[in-house]
Design an enzyme around this catalytic site. Sequence first.
Site, short mmCIF file in Angstrom:
data_model
loop_
_atom_site.label_atom_id
_atom_site.label_comp_id
_atom_site.label_asym_id
_atom_site.label_seq_id
_atom_site.Cartn_x
_atom_site.Cartn_y
_atom_site.Cartn_z
N SER A 204 -35.13 -12.07 13.75
CA SER A 204 -34.56 -12.39 15.41
C SER A 204 -35.32 -12.89 16.64
O SER A 204 -36.00 -12.85 17.31
CB SER A 204 -33.47 -12.35 15.99
OG SER A 204 -31.99 -12.21 15.18
N ARG B 120 -28.78 2.26 6.90
CA ARG B 120 -28.96 2.06 8.24
C ARG B 120 -28.24 1.64 9.73
O ARG B 120 -28.35 1.86 10.37
CB ARG B 120 -29.96 1.16 8.30
CG ARG B 120 -28.86 -0.34 7.52
CD ARG B 120 -29.85 -2.06 7.50
NE ARG B 120 -29.72 -2.63 8.45
CZ ARG B 120 -30.65 -3.49 8.71
NH1 ARG B 120 -31.38 -4.74 8.27
NH2 ARG B 120 -30.59 -4.88 10.20
N ASP C 81 -25.24 -15.64 12.49
CA ASP C 81 -26.02 -13.94 12.21
C ASP C 81 -25.80 -12.92 11.21
O ASP C 81 -25.12 -12.63 10.20
CB ASP C 81 -27.33 -13.73 12.55
CG ASP C 81 -28.61 -13.05 12.15
OD1 ASP C 81 -28.41 -13.65 11.55
OD2 ASP C 81 -28.67 -12.02 13.20
N HIS D 158 -31.62 -13.27 5.94
CA HIS D 158 -31.97 -14.19 6.40
C HIS D 158 -32.71 -15.05 5.09
O HIS D 158 -32.53 -14.71 3.65
CB HIS D 158 -33.08 -14.06 6.84
CG HIS D 158 -32.60 -12.98 8.38
ND1 HIS D 158 -33.43 -12.78 9.66
CD2 HIS D 158 -31.05 -13.31 8.87
CE1 HIS D 158 -32.76 -11.87 10.62
NE2 HIS D 158 -31.12 -11.63 10.02
#
Length: 505
Positions: free
Chosen positions: A61, A184, A396, A455
Amino acid sequence: MKKKLVLIIIDGLGLRLESQGNGFALAKTPVFDRLFQEYPNSLIAASGQEVGLPEGQMGNSEVGHLNIGAGFVVYTGISIINNALKTGKFFENEKFILAFRHSIKTGFPLQIMGLFSPGGVHSHQDHLFALIDFAANFGVKKLNLHLFGDGRDVGPKSIKPWIKMLNLKLKNYENYKIASISGRFYSMDRDKMFDRVELGYNALLGKAENTFTDPIDYINFQYEKGVSDEFFEPAINLKVNKKDFLADDHPVIFFNFRPDRARQLSHLILQTDLYEQKPKNPIKTDVFVSMMKYEGINCLVAFEEMRVENPLGKLISMAGFRQLRLAETQKYAHVTFFVDGGVELELENSDRILIDSLKVQSYADFPQMSAVEITDKLLEVGQNYDFIIMNFANPDMVGHTGDLKATIKAVEILDFQIGRICKWAEEKNFDFFITADHGNAELTEDENGNPSTKHTTFPVMLISSDKTIKLKSGKLANIAPTILDYLGLDKHPDMDHDSLIIKDK
């Protein structure tokens, strides 16, 4: 008469022929079907060298929006750092050397933290391996690693082989240890979920409910609980002396090069003015090195980024167009900060509208995200503007869950919203272009039916609502020149890519 235009950036929606695991192809999309059949459209490269990334590297992105706004290929974090490794300049970096010298002088351990994977979106493990070798060769005696599980830009349970590689390297150095592990989800939140981030932060300090003596054993324990890499519960290594965890005056290197998910944790360590939240267990250090610049974080920066001096939005503003940026929290920075060249620009005649993202554990349970509210806001205020950049995040963000059914639902919801925009644009005499920043939703399951959360390298769309033009294929760097050409504006000389509108000879 001045044209009015909306640039719709769909996050994470690529074009892939195969239908297996394809959240776009398997969705019912009557609006997109009609647009592809009846309106000008072309293919846009959104990955690898075409967007300033290494060959074969999936887009993301940040890079996508930078290239969309710049009008030239923007070489960012990973490419800049990889080039420094190739030329050897990485091992001459003065900021790293300053941190090493501070560790040697004080006797405090060097604390290195970051996302540990070869994903290449926020970081790359090769950069960590190079840092370890650099520190050792320079004479750093103690080094603690604080690793964040990825599971999103790579497979959801893929960290073990890389930990084993790292362990082999660390055997060469007596006091180089993996001090903490967290997902994360905790250490790289960007939505002001500071209750999560503080758990990741506390692990850096040696404060966590979970402990381990062997990283692989802890990872297996998490997997047995159904916890994937992204969601590893913060844990600390009992073999590391308590006084060697992050504390006052310890030098820190944060090897993430992408800023958006590094800022909150950096803020807690440095107690900046960027956010109001303060850590319950504050520490003080003056030697904090970020791999690239983290906007709003005042620290040492190892590598300087390429500058985008004249992005699309600036040229639009200078031409007297009244513009709007519209997105939900997850992608708000992308339609403002990143599309404007990675800086916070204050543009004349420009407004920003932030629609709150849902605060949920998983967007798979809420595949609509805030797509409806974003469209509602456009229909409410859009007619007051001449040029609008907006973003839909749900393909996404839902694609990242690896839940194919939820991704299909997200795409179907998006399709309906695009239909609403088409009707509104026709009524209000607006034109629009639709593109995407990178792929994701079109590959949500692999050939074995396993979730794919990362992705892709597939191309994305460019669709125009104006049937009087023809479009050729290109790359994201062609988008800004195309928009300017369509609006009858000159591109800036910095923009070395051309418009994709085919001219009659």
